[in-house]
Write a protein that holds these residues in place. Structure first.
Motif, PDB file in Angstrom:
ATOM      1  N   LYS A  18      39.070  27.075  37.745  1.00 54.95           N
ATOM      2  CA  LYS A  18      38.785  27.853  36.526  1.00 54.95           C
ATOM      3  C   LYS A  18      39.949  28.729  36.103  1.00 54.95           C
ATOM      4  O   LYS A  18      40.379  28.697  34.948  1.00 54.95           O
ATOM      5  N   SER A  19      40.457  29.540  37.047  1.00 56.41           N
ATOM      6  CA  SER A  19      41.514  30.491  36.680  1.00 56.41           C
ATOM      7  C   SER A  19      42.771  29.757  36.250  1.00 56.41           C
ATOM      8  O   SER A  19      43.434  30.147  35.277  1.00 56.41           O
ATOM      9  N   THR A  20      43.088  28.678  36.958  1.00 52.26           N
ATOM     10  CA  THR A  20      44.254  27.865  36.612  1.00 52.26           C
ATOM     11  C   THR A  20      44.116  27.304  35.197  1.00 52.26           C
ATOM     12  O   THR A  20      45.031  27.412  34.367  1.00 52.26           O
ATOM     13  N   CYS A  96      37.215  33.457  28.728  1.00 54.53           N
ATOM     14  CA  CYS A  96      36.717  34.279  29.832  1.00 54.53           C
ATOM     15  C   CYS A  96      36.460  33.420  31.069  1.00 54.53           C
ATOM     16  O   CYS A  96      35.755  32.417  31.012  1.00 54.53           O
ATOM     17  N   ASP A  97      37.071  33.852  32.169  1.00 54.15           N
ATOM     18  CA  ASP A  97      36.970  33.192  33.464  1.00 54.15           C
ATOM     19  C   ASP A  97      35.690  33.715  34.130  1.00 54.15           C
ATOM     20  O   ASP A  97      35.688  34.825  34.640  1.00 54.15           O
ATOM     21  N   ARG A  98      34.617  32.937  34.049  1.00 52.55           N
ATOM     22  CA  ARG A  98      33.244  33.276  34.457  1.00 52.55           C
ATOM     23  C   ARG A  98      32.587  34.222  33.448  1.00 52.55           C
ATOM     24  O   ARG A  98      33.214  35.126  32.913  1.00 52.55           O
ATOM     25  N   GLY A 149      42.570  28.639  50.621  1.00 49.24           N
ATOM     26  CA  GLY A 149      44.018  28.751  50.596  1.00 49.24           C
ATOM     27  C   GLY A 149      44.502  30.050  49.968  1.00 49.24           C
ATOM     28  O   GLY A 149      45.654  30.426  50.133  1.00 49.24           O
ATOM     29  N   ARG A 150      43.604  30.721  49.252  1.00 50.92           N
ATOM     30  CA  ARG A 150      43.989  31.990  48.622  1.00 50.92           C
ATOM     31  C   ARG A 150      43.759  33.137  49.593  1.00 50.92           C
ATOM     32  O   ARG A 150      42.837  33.131  50.377  1.00 50.92           O
ATOM     33  N   GLN A 151      44.608  34.125  49.511  1.00 51.17           N
ATOM     34  CA  GLN A 151      44.448  35.308  50.359  1.00 51.17           C
ATOM     35  C   GLN A 151      43.964  36.457  49.502  1.00 51.17           C
ATOM     36  O   GLN A 151      44.250  36.514  48.325  1.00 51.17           O
TER      37      GLN A 151
HETATM   38 MG   LIG Z   1      39.373  32.181  39.875  1.00 52.88          MG
END
Ligand SMILES: [Mg+2]
Ligand SMILES: Nc1ncnc2c1ncn2[C@@H]1O[C@H](COP(=O)(O)OP(=O)(O)O)[C@@H](O)[C@H]1O
Length: 208
Positions: A18-20, A96-98, A149-151
């Motif tokens: 989504k964010s990408t 809007c992301d979500r 994979g995200r921190q």
């Molecule tokens: Mg996201």
């Protein structure tokens, strides 16, 4: 004459992209000369970003399901008043992301069956749906490994595991049926650029 903007949301399970995709779409529309506001939930306004920290950080048992729903709704109301509605009134494209569909899923489904409470609060305090919602549909296992994979420190919801991811995927697809007039489902199990091409095609058609 009143200008009306376009209100687009991205939905889907964690790690679906989504964010990408929201970022890529914003960049592309700006290149075409559109005024774009790229925003996210929870958050998207100074007050709502403060609430974001309350809901995404700390102990998973920090809030009851009901309190959590009230916090998400408070954040959304502030975001709508301060960011989304002014931008739409100025004729901008809001990405809007979500948005509320994530609350229908995560608060409505995952922590007890609160969907009817979610809908009642939405009608009372928000009362607005996006013009179009892009659901990035995605294999839950892949989504989970991408998300891991995200921190970060925003991990109150990230240890739900594969069963919940599966339930959420099915739940989002059911929402796409329920609100079929505004939902478009995009296959997220492909490389970033192929997904982005589908998103572009769908949104360009909507802008015409
Ligand atoms: Mg996201
Ligand atoms: N189509 C894709 N193929 C492979 N990796 C992707 C793809 N889309 C996103 N990613 C990567 O997967 C991770 C999660 O993507 P992100 O956009 O943050 O998902 P979401 O916002 O839905 O949780 C990021 O590291 C991102 O770079």
């Amino acid at each position: 004459m009143t200008k009306t903007g376009l209100f687009l949301t991205f939905e889907g399970i964690d790690g679906s992209g989504k964010s990408t995709q929201a970022r890529m779409l914003a960049d592309q529309l700006r290149l075409q000369g559109h005024e774009v506001v790229l925003t996210r939930e929870p958050g998207g306004s100074p007050g709502a970003e403060e609430i974001r920290r309350l809901v995404l950080e700390g102990d998973p048992d920090r809030w009851s399901a009901e309190t959590e729903l009230l916090l998400f709704t408070a954040a959304r109301r502030d975001h709508l008043e301060r960011t989304i509605e002014p931008a739409l009134a100025a004729g901008k494209v809001v990405i809007c992301d979500r948005f509320a569909d994530s609350t229908r899923m995560y608060q409505g489904l995952s922590r007890g069956d609160l969907r009817s409470l979610v809908d009642q609060l939405h009608n009372l305090m928000i009362g607005r749906e996006p013009d179009m919602t892009l659901l990035i549909d995605m294999d839950p296992e892949t989504g989970l490994s991408r998300a891991k994979g995200r921190q970060g420190t925003e991990e109150r919801f990230e240890d739900f595991g594969p069963d919940l991811q599966k339930k959420m995927r099915a739940g989002f697809l059911a929402l796409a049926d329920e609100f079929s007039d505004r939902f478009r489902v995009v296959d997220g199990n492909r490389d970033v650029d192929s997904v982005a091409q589908d998103v572009t095609d769908i949104v360009q058609a909507a802008l015409r």
